[in-house]
Write a protein that holds these residues in place. Structure first.
Motif, mmCIF file in Angstrom:
data_model
loop_
_atom_site.group_PDB
_atom_site.id
_atom_site.type_symbol
_atom_site.label_atom_id
_atom_site.label_comp_id
_atom_site.label_asym_id
_atom_site.label_seq_id
_atom_site.Cartn_x
_atom_site.Cartn_y
_atom_site.Cartn_z
ATOM 1 N N ARG A 198 43.787 62.861 29.369
ATOM 2 C CA ARG A 198 43.293 62.718 28.005
ATOM 3 C C ARG A 198 43.755 63.894 27.158
ATOM 4 N N VAL A 199 44.150 63.587 25.939
ATOM 5 C CA VAL A 199 44.597 64.613 24.996
ATOM 6 C C VAL A 199 43.381 65.285 24.363
ATOM 7 N N SER A 200 43.412 66.604 24.288
ATOM 8 C CA SER A 200 42.378 67.356 23.573
ATOM 9 C C SER A 200 42.818 67.443 22.114
ATOM 10 N N GLU A 201 42.229 66.616 21.264
ATOM 11 C CA GLU A 201 42.741 66.427 19.901
ATOM 12 C C GLU A 201 42.480 67.628 19.003
ATOM 13 N N ASP A 202 43.475 67.932 18.167
ATOM 14 C CA ASP A 202 43.412 69.050 17.228
ATOM 15 C C ASP A 202 43.204 68.485 15.827
ATOM 16 N N PRO A 203 42.161 68.941 15.102
ATOM 17 C CA PRO A 203 41.904 68.392 13.762
ATOM 18 C C PRO A 203 42.870 68.906 12.698
ATOM 19 N N GLY A 204 43.698 69.855 13.058
ATOM 20 C CA GLY A 204 44.610 70.449 12.079
ATOM 21 C C GLY A 204 44.206 71.880 11.797
ATOM 22 N N SER A 205 45.026 72.830 12.256
ATOM 23 C CA SER A 205 44.624 74.228 12.161
ATOM 24 C C SER A 205 45.629 75.106 11.430
ATOM 25 N N SER A 206 46.775 74.531 11.013
ATOM 26 C CA SER A 206 47.771 75.332 10.297
ATOM 27 C C SER A 206 48.611 74.421 9.422
ATOM 28 N N GLU A 207 49.424 75.038 8.574
ATOM 29 C CA GLU A 207 50.299 74.264 7.698
ATOM 30 C C GLU A 207 51.698 74.261 8.286
ATOM 31 N N ALA A 208 52.317 73.082 8.338
ATOM 32 C CA ALA A 208 53.652 72.971 8.911
ATOM 33 C C ALA A 208 54.675 73.649 8.010
ATOM 34 N N PRO A 209 55.688 74.315 8.594
ATOM 35 C CA PRO A 209 56.728 74.955 7.775
ATOM 36 C C PRO A 209 57.607 73.909 7.098
ATOM 37 N N ALA A 210 57.734 73.989 5.790
ATOM 38 C CA ALA A 210 58.496 73.000 5.025
ATOM 39 C C ALA A 210 59.967 73.375 4.957
ATOM 40 N N GLN A 211 60.822 72.365 4.975
ATOM 41 C CA GLN A 211 62.254 72.556 4.781
ATOM 42 C C GLN A 211 62.649 72.447 3.319
ATOM 43 N N GLY A 212 61.691 72.008 2.499
ATOM 44 C CA GLY A 212 61.957 71.800 1.078
ATOM 45 C C GLY A 212 61.264 70.548 0.594
ATOM 46 N N ASP A 213 61.661 70.079 -0.570
ATOM 47 C CA ASP A 213 61.109 68.858 -1.155
ATOM 48 C C ASP A 213 62.231 67.852 -1.390
ATOM 49 N N ARG A 214 61.828 66.587 -1.482
ATOM 50 C CA ARG A 214 62.771 65.580 -1.977
ATOM 51 C C ARG A 214 62.003 64.491 -2.682
ATOM 52 N N LYS A 215 62.705 63.754 -3.531
ATOM 53 C CA LYS A 215 62.081 62.679 -4.289
ATOM 54 C C LYS A 215 61.832 61.485 -3.371
ATOM 55 N N LEU A 216 60.581 61.041 -3.345
ATOM 56 C CA LEU A 216 60.172 59.898 -2.522
ATOM 57 C C LEU A 216 59.434 58.910 -3.409
ATOM 58 N N PHE A 217 59.801 57.645 -3.328
ATOM 59 C CA PHE A 217 59.151 56.635 -4.156
ATOM 60 C C PHE A 217 57.774 56.314 -3.591
ATOM 61 N N ASP A 218 56.753 56.416 -4.432
ATOM 62 C CA ASP A 218 55.372 56.115 -4.041
ATOM 63 C C ASP A 218 55.012 54.738 -4.582
ATOM 64 N N PRO A 219 54.829 53.738 -3.712
ATOM 65 C CA PRO A 219 54.556 52.376 -4.196
ATOM 66 C C PRO A 219 53.211 52.250 -4.909
ATOM 67 N N VAL A 220 52.271 53.175 -4.651
ATOM 68 C CA VAL A 220 50.962 53.092 -5.304
ATOM 69 C C VAL A 220 51.079 53.388 -6.804
ATOM 70 N N VAL A 221 51.889 54.386 -7.155
ATOM 71 C CA VAL A 221 52.070 54.730 -8.574
ATOM 72 C C VAL A 221 53.362 54.154 -9.129
ATOM 73 N N ALA A 222 54.168 53.497 -8.284
ATOM 74 C CA ALA A 222 55.426 52.863 -8.694
ATOM 75 C C ALA A 222 56.378 53.848 -9.350
ATOM 76 N N ASP A 223 56.480 55.041 -8.777
ATOM 77 C CA ASP A 223 57.376 56.056 -9.320
ATOM 78 C C ASP A 223 57.703 57.075 -8.222
ATOM 79 N N PHE A 224 58.730 57.877 -8.494
ATOM 80 C CA PHE A 224 59.102 58.923 -7.549
ATOM 81 C C PHE A 224 58.143 60.105 -7.657
ATOM 82 N N VAL A 225 57.829 60.691 -6.500
ATOM 83 C CA VAL A 225 56.986 61.893 -6.450
ATOM 84 C C VAL A 225 57.706 62.935 -5.595
#
Length: 692
Positions: free
Chosen positions: A614-641
């Motif tokens: 069984r996996v001992s689940e982690d609720p989230g304890s740190s922020e992942a290192p980002a490589q940067g940002d990119r434009k991603l289309f969000d279908p909820v707002v029907a626009d790029f974010v």
């Protein structure tokens, strides 16, 4: 290094061939384009790549487990051998008449699938066995020889034999085989009493015809594969995944290739069940989306739902009854939409439709730059920012964004007055909504509420669409395991050796015969265990018993699971209680005053499932290192974010990525919707949950 500690899993798909090598506790994987003319070439190429990554030679591989869509594709594309059917006089047209049920009741132009064999390829012999297995009319060699002479003169490669009620008494079918062996020693023969010894002649005849139809093709392929592997220095045992979720020997696979239909997706369901066990999840929706198709499977109590019949080559994509029924043990999966290579078009009502046509790997979607000029799902994903054109498939395939935009504009945009982005948005929403709709229907048919389920997504395209699918279905948790892009191939390495033996012996509870039941189940257990023992000489073997039961007058049965004690010491009160319990769970209440019938018996022999911690689940304890940002289309707002881009390999335990986000790896890309947050768990799974 011990050979047995090195195992290779291979899944041939419609677009990619996935290869996974496990060396002790390390795993190496790759995806190569499927080579249709000689599928073994892709296997050899992939094997060489992963062996190089692991620093070993092919001669060190101790075991290869293989699943393939070749059998399915041969049936769909009608690329099988020249095959004849020998059946009982008066039953020549069973596979064409079908069951006379109409899956689309009010369609005056109903399009039924053509039988695999036209009428002139179907032959009859006299003789008759009745529904109790008693011979009513004898069948002699003199009756059979003229028919076999006709078949031999016509030059058939393969012969299917399906006689009435042979599942109870196979004497007549055995006689036909003996005559065929003498007069046509080079022909391949399939008997319905061996391939699918079950009642309902349409399903049984169709199954034995399908087996005979693909048998020469699969025998040839498996022989070539063995030869190529030997040439590479690999002399290990080769096993095949079967559609019921277990592993059989290459010899059994060559004899009963129809059991390989759906073997690839079955591996994916086993993979998801293994993940479910790690997390202690009792209700899981497995979502497998590759390059050609997408499938779902309900997994309860860490066991995939199974069935005795499924359909291939449906003429109406989601309509039960519109395909060819194959009557073999199978993990119950539903095709719920398109894969990454499925092509889009505009229909006569000016609506966007996707599939069933697929670009496959040759030429592939427009963005592959291999000659494809029609928009595929992958083209829409690229235009919407879900894919990085420079790092697709680990950088091995560079994607052309402009070709995707041009194909979307030409085929969809110019017709519907849309730009490329809007056309891509429409295409993606149609695919996701089609999949969500089919998942809802499948859940309702099984009396399930999907909001109580956790989705496990795998396959090259699934992590791109799973987050949006969860939003549409109200599913609160999504797990994307490590190796998700090659999930079915990993599933092959997790599957037990298993074989299910079935037999139709009709009995009512009023005429309950305990000794007959015990004798039948003992025989079935011996048959199933013998198959498993031929693959694994040492492991313990477990047996699972089922009786398929119904109320008198009903047209279909439900599977009732029995313990070994209940099976070996049959008691009518126990059988009745178990049936009423399962029937009530499925339909809400029993039917009073009706007699109960048993139609089919089955025993599944299997080696024990892999033990998982069984996996001992982690609720989230740190922020992942980002490589940067990119434009991603969000279908909820029907626009790029602006979406955060993270490398999966950079995420340590507990690292979190709030949506909108993109997690990239060599085999796939995980899209995190704005409504969700992703956390890397200790076993490497990406756990995507609704934001608090």
């Amino acid at each position: 290094m011990k050979k047995q500690s090195v195992r290779l899993g291979v899944d041939i798909g419609g677009t990619f061939t996935d290869v996974v090598l496990e060396v002790d506790n390390s795993s190496y994987s790759t995806k190569v384009l499927t080579t249709y003319v000689a599928p073994e070439n892709a296997i050899i190429g992939g094997m060489q790549q992963v062996c190089t990554k692991a620093g070993i030679t092919p001669s060190e591989i101790g075991q290869i487990i293989h699943g393939t869509t070749l059998a399915t594709n041969a049936l769909i594309e009608r690329r099988g051998a020249k095959t004849a059917l020998i059946t009982t006089e008066g039953f020549r047209d069973v596979i064409e008449m079908r069951t006379e049920s109409r899956f689309e009741q009010y369609d005056l132009n109903l399009n039924l699938p053509e039988p695999l064999l036209p009428r002139q390829m179907r032959y009859t012999v006299p003789g008759r066995i009745d529904a109790s297995g008693t011979e009513l009319m004898p069948l002699t060699r003199a009756d059979v020889e003229p028919v076999v002479d006709q078949i031999a003169a016509a030059g058939y490669e393969s012969v299917a034999v399906g006689l009435i009620h042979s599942y109870l008494n196979d004497a007549h079918e055995t006689l036909v085989r003996d005559v065929l062996a003498e007069k046509m020693p080079d022909a391949m023969v399939s008997l319905s009493s061996e391939v699918s010894p079950q009642m309902r002649e349409y399903e049984r005849f169709n199954t034995v015809v399908a087996n005979a139809y693909i048998k020469p093709l699969m025998k040839s392929y498996l022989s070539r594969l063995e030869g190529r592997l030997r040439d590479e220095g690999s002399h290990c045992n080769i096993f095949l995944m079967h559609s019921g979720g277990g592993i059989i020997s290459i010899e059994s696979a060559a004899e009963f290739p129809v059991r390989l239909v759906e073997s690839g997706p079955a591996g994916g369901a086993v993979f998801a069940a293994n993940i479910a066990a790690r997390y202690g999840l009792d209700k899981v929706l497995s979502f497998d989306m590759g390059g050609t198709t997408a499938k779902i499977c309900l997994i309860k109590n860490q066991t995939p739902k199974t069935s005795r019949v499924f359909e291939v080559a449906r003429t109406y994509r989601f309509k039960k009854g519109s395909g060819m029924p194959i009557s073999i043990p199978v993990i119950d999966m539903v095709e719920i939409g398109a894969g990454g290579g499925s092509l889009a078009h505009v229909d006569s009502l000016r609506q966007i439709r996707v599939g069933p046509e697929s670009a496959g790997s040759e030429p592939g979607p427009a963005c592959y730059g291999r000659g494809g000029d029609k928009p595929a799902v992958t083209d829409a994903d690229l235009v919407l920012g879900k894919l990085d054109p420079e790092n697709f498939a680990g950088g091995s395939i560079r994607l052309d964004s402009q070709s995707s935009a041009n194909s979307l504009t030409t085929v969809l945009g110019d017709v519907l007055d849309m730009d490329a982005t809007t056309a891509a948005f429409g295409l993606a929403e149609v695919v996701d909504e089609n999949m969500a709709n089919a998942a809802r229907v499948h859940a309702v048919e099984n009396g399930e509420n999907l909001s109580e389920y956790t989705m496990i997504a795998f396959g090259g395209a699934a992590p791109l669409h799973a987050g949006r699918l969860c939003e549409k279905l109200g599913v609160g948790r999504l797990l994307v395991p490590p190796g998700a892009g090659v999930g079915s191939a990993i599933g092959f390495l997790r599957a037990p050796f298993s074989f299910e033996a079935n037999r139709s012996v009709y009995m009512t509870l009023d005429g309950f015969d305990a000794e007959k039941i015990r004798s039948l189940l003992v025989d079935l257990k011996a048959e199933a265990t013998g198959f498993v023992r031929s693959c694994d000489a040492d492991s313990p073997i477990l047996s699972e018993f089922k009786a398929y039961m119904r109320y008198s007058g009903q047209g279909w049965e439900i599977p009732v699971t029995l313990t070994e004690d209940q099976a070996m010491n049959p008691d009518v009160a126990t059988f009745e209680a178990r049936f009423i319990e399962d029937y009530t769970k499925l339909f809400g209440r029993p039917v009073e005053g009706m007699n109960i019938e048993i139609t089919v018996w089955s025993v599944n022999a299997t080696t024990p499932p892999e033990t998982v911690a069984r996996v001992s689940e982690d609720p989230g304890s740190s922020e992942a290192p980002a490589q940067g940002d990119r434009k991603l289309f969000d279908p909820v707002v029907a626009d790029f974010v602006d979406a955060t881009v993270v490398l999966r390999n950079d995420m340590t335990q507990g690292a979190a990525v709030p949506g909108p986000g993109v997690i990239t790896e060599d085999e796939t890309t995980i899209i995190i919707p704005s409504s969700r947050t992703a956390v890397r768990q200790p076993d490497g799974c990406i756990d995507i949950l609704v934001k608090a």
